[in-house]
Design an enzyme around this catalytic site. Structure first.
Site, PDB file in Angstrom:
ATOM      1  CG  LEU A  52      -2.240  -0.636   1.146  1.00 23.61           C
ATOM      2  CD1 LEU A  52      -2.903  -0.686   2.513  1.00 23.61           C
ATOM      3  CD2 LEU A  52      -3.109   0.148   0.178  1.00 23.61           C
ATOM      4  CD  GLU A  54      -1.690   4.478  -2.194  1.00 21.60           C
ATOM      5  OE1 GLU A  54      -0.810   4.886  -1.405  1.00 21.60           O
ATOM      6  OE2 GLU A  54      -2.673   3.833  -1.818  1.00 21.60           O
ATOM      7  CG  PHE A  77     -11.238   4.197  -3.873  1.00 23.44           C
ATOM      8  CD1 PHE A  77     -12.544   4.205  -4.340  1.00 23.44           C
ATOM      9  CD2 PHE A  77     -10.801   3.088  -3.168  1.00 23.44           C
ATOM     10  CE1 PHE A  77     -13.403   3.140  -4.095  1.00 23.44           C
ATOM     11  CE2 PHE A  77     -11.645   2.017  -2.915  1.00 23.44           C
ATOM     12  CZ  PHE A  77     -12.956   2.045  -3.381  1.00 23.44           C
ATOM     13  CB  ALA A  78      -9.903   9.337  -8.037  1.00 27.11           C
ATOM     14  CG  HIS A 123     -12.441   5.740  -0.204  1.00 29.86           C
ATOM     15  ND1 HIS A 123     -12.206   6.229   1.049  1.00 29.86           N
ATOM     16  CD2 HIS A 123     -11.755   4.570  -0.286  1.00 29.86           C
ATOM     17  CE1 HIS A 123     -11.429   5.382   1.716  1.00 29.86           C
ATOM     18  NE2 HIS A 123     -11.140   4.372   0.929  1.00 29.86           N
TER      19      HIS A 123
END
Lengths: 330, 326
Positions: A52, A54, A77-78, A123
Site C-alpha cells: 500500500l 501509491e 480510488f482517485a 474515496h
C-alpha cells in the site's frame, strides 16, 4: 457481442492485451488477489500485488514504462492518486519533454471515483480535470462497457501515460461489448449519443446517461437535445463539440466534478473562443459543488447533476429568444 | 579521454584516469559557478563529491543504467558525457543532451545510460525500482544492473522507504548509492534526522549495506565493485552510503553564510582530489609537472566546451510544445 459489466470489460481488455503483448504487466494493491484469472493466465511476475504505497507503485510503473515494459496500475480510488502525483505528473508527464524526447511512458493508471457508493470524500473525488491540466498526460472517463474495453485497449497500446477513471456508479452497469480482441476505440474521439438540433449537452461518465434521460423528457416538450459523450477528456475532441454547438446554438455542460476550473469551464471557453457567433444563449454548466463529496446518501444525491437540473438549464436557455446586444458581434 | 605523458603508470591501474575525471568534474563545475556572474542560469554543483561519482561509475559497465538527481554533472561526466553538450544544455541550446529543454537541473543522456534524471528530491528513488524491474524482466541488456544516486536529503523523503522496501521484497537488481553530503538544501543533516547514518534505515529494510569514505575514490570503487558484483550474481539490491561533504552552496550563487566554517575547513582538508593527488605523488605515479599538464589540458577542454555551447543555436520556438506526447 456479449453482455458484461464495466468491471468485466476492464479486465477482459487487460487480459486480451496481456495475451497480445508480454510487455504488458499489471500492478496494484490486491490485483493478484482479486483477479485470479489474470494470475492463472500470466503468472505472478506479470500480475503483481504491491504494498500500500501509491508513490512507489506509480514511480515503479513510470520507471518500468521508460525501460521497455507497458504497465497498467490499479490505484483503487482517485483520491489515493495524491500520493502518486510526483511520479505521474513530474515524471511520467514531464520527463519526455524535459529530456528532449528521449523517453516514452506507455503506462495506464486506473482509478475509481464518483458518487453512488457513499464512500465519502477521501474515496470519491472526481479529480479528472486536475490531470487534464497536467502536460503529457491523457485522461479517459468512459460511460459504457464497450468504451471501457475499447478505450483501455487503445490506452495500453498508446505510448503515453494515460489515466482511466472509472465512475463508481458505472462499475456494475451492463452493456453489449464486442468480442473482437482488436476492438479499439480511438482516443480523442467523442461519441454522439443522441442527435438533436436545439441544444448540445456535453458530458462524460455516469452523467451521460442522465443527459440522455433529460433529452428524452425534453423531446416530449418539443426540445431536441444532442448528447455528446466526451469519453476522452484529453486530448479533447474539439471538432465534435464545436460542430454540434454550431448546429444547435446552445451548450449545457454536465459533470459530477466541481465546476471550478473543470471540464465544463474548459468547454465554455472553447465555445466562447471558437463558436461565439453561433451561440443563441449563454453557455450553462450543471456540475458538482466546490465542496467535499459527502458520504450521506441524501447529500451525495444532492451534489450530482440530475435530470431536473439539466432540464432546468436547457429550458432557461431556450427561453432566451435573442442574445443580449452586448453578446452580438458587430 | 585524450592521451598524454600522464598516461597511467600501470595498465591495470585506473588511478590517473580517475584523477583526470575528478579534475574535469571540478573544473567544469567551478567554471559553471564562475559563469553565474555572466548570466548563466543557477546550478547545483557536486564540488567535493567527485570521488563518489567516479568511484561508483568505474565499478559499472556500459550495460548498466543510472538514475541521478539535480546534482548530476559529476555522474554524467564520470559516465563520459561531453562537457560541451552539458554546457550547451545548461545554456538552453539545441546541442545539449536534452535539446536545451532541461537546463542544468534534470539532464538525462540515454546514450550514456543516464536515464530519467529527476530534480524532485526522491523522484529518482521512485522510478529506480521500475527500471530494475524491467531489467529483471528481460528488458535491459543481459546482466545489467541499475544504480540510483541520491543524497541524505532524499533519504528523509517517504519514498526512500517505499523504494527500499519494494526493492528488497521484489529482489530487484538495484544499487542504492546515498551520497551523504551532510546538507539537505539549506539545512544541515543533524537538524533533520536523529541518527548519524543512513545505513541504519537501509539495514532495517533488510538491505545488505556498506559505508565508506566518499572522499576516497579507491575506497568507493572497491565497495561499489563488491556490491555490483554481488547484485549481478544474486539480483538482490545493495545499499552504499558514501560519507562526503557538499563544499559549495545548495544552488549557485550561494554565499554559504549558514555554513559552519570549522566544519567546512575540516572537510576541505579531506578534499577527495587533494587526497588522491597526494597519494599518487607519494607513490610516484604522478609528478607536479604531469599534474600541471593534466590541469592545463582540462582547462583547454572546458574553454572549447564553452565555445561549443556559445556557438550552439537556441531551440526553435516550436520546441515549446514538441515532445509533450510520444
Amino acid at each position: 457481442m456479449e453482455m458484461m459489466t464495466v468491471e468485466q470489460a476492464i479486465y477482459q481488455a487487460l487480459a486480451e492485451e496481456m495475451q497480445r503483448d508480454n510487455r504488458v504487466i499489471a500492478m496494484g494493491e490486491g490485483i493478484a488477489t482479486k483477479q485470479l484469472q489474470l494470475v492463472e493466465a500470466f503468472g505472478k511476475e506479470r500480475v503483481r500485488n504491491t504494498p500500500l504505497a501509491e508513490a512507489v507503485v506509480a514511480g515503479t510503473a513510470v520507471g518500468a514504462a521508460a525501460s521497455g515494459l507497458r504497465p497498467v496500475i490499479d490505484m483503487l480510488f482517485a483520491p489515493f492518486l495524491s500520493y502518486a502525483m510526483d511520479a505521474l505528473v513530474n515524471s511520467a508527464g514531464k520527463l519526455r519533454q524535459i529530456s528532449g524526447g528521449q523517453f516514452e511512458f506507455p503506462l495506464v493508471t486506473l482509478a475509481m471515483t464518483g458518487s453512488g457508493w457513499c464512500v465519502g470524500g477521501q474515496h470519491n473525488h472526481n479529480l479528472e480535470a486536475a490531470f487534464v491540466h497536467m502536460p503529457g498526460l491523457k485522461v479517459l472517463m468512459p460511460s459504457t462497457p464497450a468504451d471501457f474495453k475499447g478505450l483501455l485497449k487503445s490506452a495500453i497500446r498508446d505510448n503515453n501515460p494515460v489515466l482511466l477513471f472509472t465512475d463508481l456508479g458505472l462499475l456494475h452497469s451492463q452493456g453489449e461489448v464486442p468480442r473482437d480482441t482488436d476492438y479499439l476505440v480511438p482516443l480523442a474521439k467523442a461519441a454522439i449519443r443522441r442527435i438533436g438540433t436545439d441544444v448540445t449537452l456535453v458530458s462524460y461518465a455516469k452523467t451521460v446517461a442522465v443527459c440522455e434521460l433529460a433529452a428524452t423528457q425534453l423531446a416530449e416538450q418539443g426540445i431536441e437535445a444532442e448528447v455528446i459523450d466526451l469519453r476522452c477528456l484529453k486530448p479533447l475532441d474539439e471538432t465534435t463539440v464545436l460542430a454540434s454547438v454550431r448546429k444547435t446554438g446552445r451548450l449545457v455542460c454536465v459533470h459530477e466534478a466541481s465546476g471550478l476550473c473543470g471540464m465544463a469551464a474548459e468547454l465554455s471557453a472553447l465555445v466562447a473562443e471558437k463558436a461565439f457567433e453561433s451561440l443563441r444563449a449563454p453557455v450553462m454548466r450543471v456540475t458538482g459543488a466546490d465542496a467535499t463529496p459527502p458520504a450521506s446518501w441524501m447529500l451525495e444525491q444532492v451534489g450530482v447533476p440530475s435530470v431536473q437540473n439539466i432540464m432546468g438549464a436547457v429550458i432557461d436557455q431556450v427561453a432566451i429568444k435573442t442574445m443580449p446586444a452586448a453578446y452580438r458581434l458587430s | 579521454m585524450h592521451t598524454s605523458q600522464y598516461q597511467m603508470a600501470e595498465p591495470t591501474d585506473k588511478s590517473l584516469q580517475w584523477l583526470e575525471q575528478m579534475q574535469l568534474i571540478r573544473t567544469y563545475e567551478l567554471h559553471l559557478a564562475a559563469m553565474q556572474s555572466k548570466g548563466v542560469p543557477g546550478t547545483c554543483t557536486s564540488v567535493g563529491q567527485e570521488a563518489c561519482a567516479v568511484g561508483v561509475m568505474a565499478a559499472l559497465d556500459k550495460r548498466d543504467r543510472i538514475l541521478t538527481n539535480h546534482r548530476s554533472a559529476a555522474h554524467l561526466l564520470a559516465r563520459g558525457a561531453s562537457p560541451g553538450r552539458l554546457l550547451a544544455e545548461v545554456l538552453g541550446r539545441i546541442d545539449g543532451y536534452c535539446g536545451g529543454f532541461s537546463g542544468s537541473l534534470h539532464i538525462s543522456a540515454k546514450e550514456l545510460g543516464v536515464i530519467l534524471t529527476s530534480t524532485i528530491v526522491g523522484g529518482e528513488l521512485s522510478m529506480a525500482p521500475g527500471v530494475a524491474l524491467a531489467q529483471k524482466m528481460g528488458q535491459g541488456e543481459a546482466g545489467g544492473i541499475v544504480t540510483v544516486f541520491f543524497g541524505d536529503g532524499a533519504a528523509c523523503e517517504g519514498i526512500f522507504h517505499e523504494a527500499l522496501n519494494l526493492a528488497v521484497q521484489w529482489q530487484l537488481p538495484l544499487l542504492f548509492v546515498c551520497e551523504n553530503n551532510q546538507w539537505q538544501a539549506f539545512v544541515h543533516r543533524l537538524e533533520t534526522m536523529p541518527d548519524n547514518a543512513i545505513i541504519n534505515w537501509a539495514r532495517g529494510h533488510g538491505l545488505m549495506v556498506d559505508t565508506v569514505d566518499g572522499n576516497d575514490v579507491h575506497a568507493v570503487f572497491e565497495s561499489a565493485t563488491q556490491a555490483v558484483s554481488a547484485i549481478r550474481s544474486d539480483s538482490m539490491p545493495r545499499f552504499l552510503e558514501l560519507c562526503t561533504y557538499r563544499q559549495r552552496g545548495h544552488f549557485e550563487p550561494d554565499d554559504q553564510a549558514y555554513v559552519d566554517r570549522q566544519e567546512l575547513a575540516h572537510w576541505l582538508e579531506r578534499d577527495p582530489i587533494k587526497r588522491l593527488c597526494q597519494r599518487l605523488l607519494q607513490q610516484g605515479m604522478l609528478t607536479q609537472q604531469s599534474l600541471n599538464n593534466m590541469q592545463q589540458a582540462i582547462d583547454e577542454q572546458i574553454q572549447a566546451a564553452q565555445a561549443f555551447a556559445d556557438a550552439s543555436p537556441w531551440p526553435d520556438a516550436a520546441m515549446l510544445t514538441r515532445h509533450v506526447y510520444a
